[in-house]
Design a protein around this motif. Sequence first.
Motif, PDB file in Angstrom:
ATOM      1  N   ASP A 210     -71.667 -39.453  -7.168  1.00 32.90           N
ATOM      2  CA  ASP A 210     -71.873 -38.387  -6.454  1.00 32.90           C
ATOM      3  C   ASP A 210     -72.996 -37.340  -7.271  1.00 32.90           C
ATOM      4  OD1 ASP A 210     -70.346 -38.965  -4.349  1.00 32.90           O
ATOM      5  OD2 ASP A 210     -68.663 -37.691  -4.933  1.00 32.90           O
ATOM      6  N   ILE A 213     -76.459 -38.977  -6.652  1.00 25.11           N
ATOM      7  CA  ILE A 213     -76.887 -38.770  -5.551  1.00 25.11           C
ATOM      8  C   ILE A 213     -77.187 -37.695  -5.312  1.00 25.11           C
ATOM      9  CG2 ILE A 213     -76.419 -38.857  -3.074  1.00 25.11           C
ATOM     10  CD1 ILE A 213     -74.385 -41.439  -3.565  1.00 25.11           C
ATOM     11  N   ASP A 214     -76.907 -36.448  -5.691  1.00 21.39           N
ATOM     12  CA  ASP A 214     -77.078 -35.021  -5.380  1.00 21.39           C
ATOM     13  C   ASP A 214     -78.209 -34.576  -6.223  1.00 21.39           C
ATOM     14  OD1 ASP A 214     -75.363 -35.083  -3.322  1.00 21.39           O
ATOM     15  OD2 ASP A 214     -73.915 -33.848  -4.381  1.00 21.39           O
ATOM     16  N   GLU A 237     -80.830 -43.514  -9.517  1.00 12.85           N
ATOM     17  CA  GLU A 237     -80.010 -42.521  -8.377  1.00 12.85           C
ATOM     18  C   GLU A 237     -80.509 -43.252  -7.121  1.00 12.85           C
ATOM     19  OE1 GLU A 237     -82.403 -41.888 -10.655  1.00 12.85           O
ATOM     20  OE2 GLU A 237     -84.110 -40.845  -9.607  1.00 12.85           O
ATOM     21  N   ARG A 241     -77.622 -44.396  -4.226  1.00 13.10           N
ATOM     22  CA  ARG A 241     -77.637 -44.156  -2.967  1.00 13.10           C
ATOM     23  C   ARG A 241     -77.541 -45.265  -2.016  1.00 13.10           C
ATOM     24  NH1 ARG A 241     -82.174 -41.043  -4.009  1.00 13.10           N
ATOM     25  NH2 ARG A 241     -81.133 -39.332  -4.937  1.00 13.10           N
ATOM     26  N   SER A 242     -77.540 -46.557  -2.625  1.00  7.36           N
ATOM     27  CA  SER A 242     -77.397 -47.689  -1.587  1.00  7.36           C
ATOM     28  C   SER A 242     -76.105 -48.100  -1.498  1.00  7.36           C
ATOM     29  CB  SER A 242     -78.324 -48.787  -2.079  1.00  7.36           C
ATOM     30  OG  SER A 242     -77.373 -49.207  -3.197  1.00  7.36           O
TER      31      SER A 242
END
Length: 453
Positions: A210, A213-214, A237, A241-242
């Motif tokens: 997480d 991703i952020d 990153e 995300r995938s």
Amino acid sequence: MTQVKIIGGGLAGCEAAWQLAERGIKVDLYEMRPEKSTPAHQTSELAELVCSNSFRSDDKLSNAVGILHEELRICGSLIMKAADKHKVPAGSALAVDRNLFSAEVTKHISDHKNIKLIQKEVKNIPDDWENIIIATGPLTSEPLSKFILNKSSNDSLYFFDAIAPIIYSDSIDMSAAWFQSRYNKVGPSGSLNDYINCPLNESQYLQFVDELIDADRASFNDWEIDTPYFDSCLPIEVIARSGPQTLRHGPMKPFGLNNPHKKGDEPYAVVQLRQDDITGQLYNMVGFQTKIKYGHQTDIFKKIPGLCNARFARLGGIHRNTYINSPKLLLSNLSLISDQRIKFAGQITGVEGYVESTSMGLISSLMTYNKLKMRNQIPPPETTAMGSLISYITRKDDVKNFQPMNINFGLFEKMNISDIRKKPKRIRDIEKKNRIAQRAENDLNEWLSSNFA
Ligand SMILES: Cc1cc2nc3c(=O)[nH]c(=O)nc-3n(C[C@H](O)[C@H](O)[C@H](O)COP(=O)(O)OP(=O)(O)OC[C@H]3O[C@@H](n4cnc5c(N)ncnc54)[C@H](O)[C@@H]3O)c2cc1C
């Protein structure tokens, strides 16, 4: 009659031309600007600083790049003379007025009686050129890149650095991490323990994904977007995300690893670190190339068990950068193994940064000078900053994924400090750096007097 052709009037090319010219060698210096520019350069001046105006720390006693500054000064560097003359206030760093700096270098080169400045792009190296230094930098023009590609082999010229963070091994908490190769396979060193493994349980892993991703990312310049070979180095990153499980089946896969701190259980996910230097002071985070902004990288990566006190020798990044696979292609005198008329210098050799590039210009020219004088071409010892960089880029051990490098203490030959082992760590660290700096200065002076007196 011209004795040496230098291609590229950046930091490395100008330093090389100056060093040779000052020793009485006639040089042709080719610079393609202003006739043709690069996507990053803005002016027609030589030695343009394409981004920051900082040469980083000028602390010659306890900072690795400060030691490199001092070595360049000892060798009479033009780039350092111009930087010192046009420095601007920047605390302990050496920062310069970029316009005055470039104008100063341009004037010294243009006025030198032994240098002919030719403002023209070089697209290939003619057969009748005898002594050549290629110093065309991270944005080498396309025709010359193709020529270099043909001269080497298809896997020996890169267009991007995909840099994974590098960590000082003594800052890794081995009460959480452990040494082991996947499935206990014997590695090239003959050991079963080539990797340091940092385990994550399920909730730590999901939270880590997480955060990746952020994370705040640096963006690509427009002209970098279409650069080839990018697919082979996806940022961590982007992989995150995938899908939440993708990393666990990619760079963070736990399979074949058993955590001795947890009775040999296989962890949920693992970050692996691989040795990055001969002495084992540096380890890189395998597969962790990233575009996350520097401050966020340290915040996120320090949450990995074992890395809470990690000191980073360099952070990750992905940039447009043309560089050759020097360990495969170059001798320690910076000559191309397959065509020893040609030497390389500057960032294209796989060093990174203004000062490092300058130093490779200086060494390449001194090696060329000794070649012309029919003397041995011996690079400086690994106890010096310049010698440790040469050793990093031309080492012949099994280099799988050659990545550009800034100077840092992990590259210097190891120093025995057993006599100060009992001193507090902070004092010991300072004293060790001071000793490395003193040793570098002494050994550089000795190298100069034995090879160039
Ligand atoms: C966008 C960007 C930002 C950067 N920011 C920093 C930073 O902030 N700090 C830092 O330390 N480093 C930075 N770097 C790295 C920096 O480029 C190098 O540290 C340094 O400039 C390299 O010096 P060099 O002499 O090897 O190459 P350069 O300084 O790039 O010089 C190469 C020269 O060769 C010329 N040339 C190219 N091809 C040909 C050809 N075929 N014929 C003739 N001439 C040619 C170019 O016009 C250029 O003048 C950055 C690099 C890029 C691309």
